[in-house]
Scaffold this active site. Structure first.
Site, PDB file in Angstrom:
ATOM      1  N   GLU A 152      35.996  33.269  44.594  1.00 34.98           N
ATOM      2  CA  GLU A 152      34.992  32.671  45.483  1.00 34.98           C
ATOM      3  C   GLU A 152      33.587  32.944  44.965  1.00 34.98           C
ATOM      4  O   GLU A 152      32.731  32.067  44.924  1.00 34.98           O
ATOM      5  CB  GLU A 152      35.113  33.252  46.898  1.00 34.98           C
ATOM      6  CG  GLU A 152      36.431  32.999  47.586  1.00 34.98           C
ATOM      7  CD  GLU A 152      37.490  34.064  47.264  1.00 34.98           C
ATOM      8  OE1 GLU A 152      37.523  34.553  46.120  1.00 34.98           O
ATOM      9  OE2 GLU A 152      38.284  34.384  48.159  1.00 34.98           O
ATOM     10  N   ASN A 171      39.203  34.318  39.587  1.00 35.09           N
ATOM     11  CA  ASN A 171      38.906  35.754  39.519  1.00 35.09           C
ATOM     12  C   ASN A 171      38.893  36.210  38.066  1.00 35.09           C
ATOM     13  O   ASN A 171      39.687  35.740  37.236  1.00 35.09           O
ATOM     14  CB  ASN A 171      39.831  36.599  40.404  1.00 35.09           C
ATOM     15  CG  ASN A 171      41.305  36.342  40.198  1.00 35.09           C
ATOM     16  OD1 ASN A 171      41.690  35.286  39.724  1.00 35.09           O
ATOM     17  ND2 ASN A 171      42.127  37.309  40.540  1.00 35.09           N
ATOM     18  N   ILE A 172      37.967  37.111  37.786  1.00 33.25           N
ATOM     19  CA  ILE A 172      37.774  37.612  36.418  1.00 33.25           C
ATOM     20  C   ILE A 172      37.805  39.137  36.501  1.00 33.25           C
ATOM     21  O   ILE A 172      36.894  39.740  37.085  1.00 33.25           O
ATOM     22  CB  ILE A 172      36.428  37.109  35.849  1.00 33.25           C
ATOM     23  CG1 ILE A 172      36.377  35.570  35.901  1.00 33.25           C
ATOM     24  CG2 ILE A 172      36.221  37.622  34.424  1.00 33.25           C
ATOM     25  CD1 ILE A 172      35.005  34.975  35.661  1.00 33.25           C
ATOM     26  N   GLU A 173      38.878  39.712  35.988  1.00 33.39           N
ATOM     27  CA  GLU A 173      39.053  41.155  36.157  1.00 33.39           C
ATOM     28  C   GLU A 173      38.406  41.934  35.023  1.00 33.39           C
ATOM     29  O   GLU A 173      37.925  41.365  34.036  1.00 33.39           O
ATOM     30  CB  GLU A 173      40.546  41.462  36.287  1.00 33.39           C
ATOM     31  CG  GLU A 173      41.106  40.776  37.520  1.00 33.39           C
ATOM     32  CD  GLU A 173      42.502  41.209  37.902  1.00 33.39           C
ATOM     33  OE1 GLU A 173      43.222  41.754  37.037  1.00 33.39           O
ATOM     34  OE2 GLU A 173      42.869  40.995  39.073  1.00 33.39           O
ATOM     35  N   CYS A 232      35.653  38.088  42.184  1.00 40.50           N
ATOM     36  CA  CYS A 232      36.620  37.224  42.858  1.00 40.50           C
ATOM     37  C   CYS A 232      36.343  35.747  42.544  1.00 40.50           C
ATOM     38  O   CYS A 232      35.215  35.379  42.174  1.00 40.50           O
ATOM     39  CB  CYS A 232      36.529  37.394  44.363  1.00 40.50           C
ATOM     40  SG  CYS A 232      37.105  38.973  44.958  1.00 40.50           S
ATOM     41  N   CYS A 243      37.912  38.136  50.442  1.00 44.25           N
ATOM     42  CA  CYS A 243      37.653  39.550  50.739  1.00 44.25           C
ATOM     43  C   CYS A 243      36.307  39.676  51.460  1.00 44.25           C
ATOM     44  O   CYS A 243      35.517  38.730  51.522  1.00 44.25           O
ATOM     45  CB  CYS A 243      37.658  40.371  49.456  1.00 44.25           C
ATOM     46  SG  CYS A 243      36.155  40.182  48.483  1.00 44.25           S
ATOM     47  N   CYS A 263      33.137  38.766  49.445  1.00 40.21           N
ATOM     48  CA  CYS A 263      32.927  37.317  49.280  1.00 40.21           C
ATOM     49  C   CYS A 263      32.417  36.700  50.584  1.00 40.21           C
ATOM     50  O   CYS A 263      31.556  35.817  50.561  1.00 40.21           O
ATOM     51  CB  CYS A 263      34.216  36.637  48.832  1.00 40.21           C
ATOM     52  SG  CYS A 263      34.630  37.047  47.131  1.00 40.21           S
TER      53      CYS A 263
HETATM   54  N1  THU Z   1      40.714  38.276  44.653  1.00 44.34           N
HETATM   55  C1  THU Z   1      39.999  37.114  44.656  1.00 44.34           C
HETATM   56  O1  THU Z   1      39.671  36.559  43.604  1.00 44.34           O
HETATM   57  N2  THU Z   1      39.660  36.573  45.855  1.00 44.34           N
HETATM   58  C2  THU Z   1      40.043  37.065  47.054  1.00 44.34           C
HETATM   59  O2  THU Z   1      39.670  36.528  48.056  1.00 44.34           O
HETATM   60  C3  THU Z   1      40.868  38.269  47.121  1.00 44.34           C
HETATM   61  C4  THU Z   1      41.090  38.982  45.841  1.00 44.34           C
HETATM   62  C5  THU Z   1      41.128  38.819  43.363  1.00 44.34           C
HETATM   63  C6  THU Z   1      40.417  40.056  42.910  1.00 44.34           C
HETATM   64  C7  THU Z   1      41.424  40.658  41.978  1.00 44.34           C
HETATM   65  O3  THU Z   1      41.251  40.093  40.695  1.00 44.34           O
HETATM   66  C8  THU Z   1      42.758  40.225  42.508  1.00 44.34           C
HETATM   67  O4  THU Z   1      42.498  39.168  43.406  1.00 44.34           O
HETATM   68  C9  THU Z   1      43.551  41.318  43.218  1.00 44.34           C
HETATM   69  O5  THU Z   1      42.754  41.941  44.168  1.00 44.34           O
END
Ligand code: THU
Length: 299
Positions: A217, A204-206, A215, A253, A256
């Site tokens: 995935e 995940n890259i915020e 996310c 999520c 995804c």
């Molecule tokens: N996140 C994912 O990378 N994949 C998921 O299936 C659920 C959520 C990440 C997004 C965000 O960076 C962090 O988790 C909190 O929501």
């Protein structure tokens, strides 16, 4: 250039092994068709290896048991009802058992049941042949992968073995270390396996604006699609608070799941959810996104 598709490899190995079984069954006086029934139970489960055997064998045997119950009860107590009544009751049992994970593959139960009727109730011969059939299918499955690898040089394997879910999960854990999560401090890693056995990692890259966060995935999918991949087999996902082993399983999520729907067959694409302690479950995309909207809806 591809020299062989994985379907062709599977078809060739299946043809050879099933041909041998057919001859051997005839020579040994065994019901060859029952082996194919067990074989079908394995393949129709959509799972592979031990997971496929775990779906096919318990359900097949439960079906055999239910058929024997129908036959015995109808003989013992005809006054309590015809075979039809016992059949209705036991059919109900076969369906309701699906609430337990071990028996949730209902087609397997029914294959076991009707095969017992087809064998005239001779379960002592039928049950072992059904079980053998499931192993026969697993051998075809494994052999198909090995032939495909040998001819194409594409590997569904890692370190000399078929890539297991545990190995895919280990790759997802490695991917998790790359997460960029200054806001949620929740790190997710994904390992995406293509049908040809190539592996794509994602994290995940915020983003300071939160919304543009990607996310794990989707990172894996977008990397793979950019590289020209269009056929996917499974994805493993691991997620948890930064600096800790994942405590619980992290499910993808909704966004995804929708991205997976674009590129994957919902009936066969597998999603492996794992925690950091060795526990994992595997579900098809269809199980995770029932009645999903995908490219087929626009055809
Ligand atoms: N996140 C994912 O990378 N994949 C998921 O299936 C659920 C959520 C990440 C997004 C965000 O960076 C962090 O988790 C909190 O929501």
């Amino acid at each position: 250039m591809k020299k062989m598709s994985s379907l062709l490899a599977l078809s060739l190995v299946t043809a050879i092994l099933c041909g041998i079984w057919s001859f051997a069954a005839e020579a040994a006086g065994l019901p060859g068709w029952a082996g194919f029934a067990g074989c079908t139970a394995y393949f129709a489960s959509g799972k592979h290896g031990a997971a496929g055997l775990k779906k096919a064998i318990p359900t097949n045997l439960t079906g055999v048991l239910c058929a024997v119950a129908i036959i015995t009860l109808s003989d013992l107590a005809p006054a309590l009802g015809s075979a039809g009544v016992w059949c209705a009751l036991l059919t109900f049992v076969m369906c309701i058992l699906a609430k337990y994970e071990l028996f949730d593959y209902c087609p397997g139960t029914f294959i076991g049941c009707f095969s017992t009727f087809a064998a005239g109730g001779d379960w002592m011969v039928l049950a072992p042949v059904l079980v053998f059939g499931a192993f026969l299918a697993a051998a075809c499955d494994y052999g198909g992968v090995r032939l495909y690898e040998a001819v194409t040089g594409n590997y569904k394997r890692n370190g000399g073995k078929i890539m297991t879910n545990e190995q895919l999960i280990a790759e997802a854990k490695k991917a998790r270390e790359h997460a960029y999560t200054p806001y949620s401090h929740f790190q997710v890693g994904a390992a995406l396996l293509t049908k040809d056995g190539r592996l794509y990692h994602g994290c995940n890259i915020e983003n300071a604006a939160y919304g543009p966060t990607n996310c794990a995935e989707r990172t894996a999918f977008f990397k793979a699609v950019y590289e020209g991949e269009r056929e996917f087999e499974k994805i493993a996902i691991v997620g948890g608070p930064q600096g800790e082993e994942a405590d619980v399983m992290c499910a993808p999520c909704g966004v995804c799941r929708q991205v997976m729907m674009e590129f994957c067959n919902p009936k066969t694409f597998q999603i492996v959810l794992a925690d950091g302690k060795g526990k994992w479950i595997e579900r098809t995309l269809e199980e995770m996104l029932p009645f999903g909207f995908g490219p087929d809806n626009l055809k």
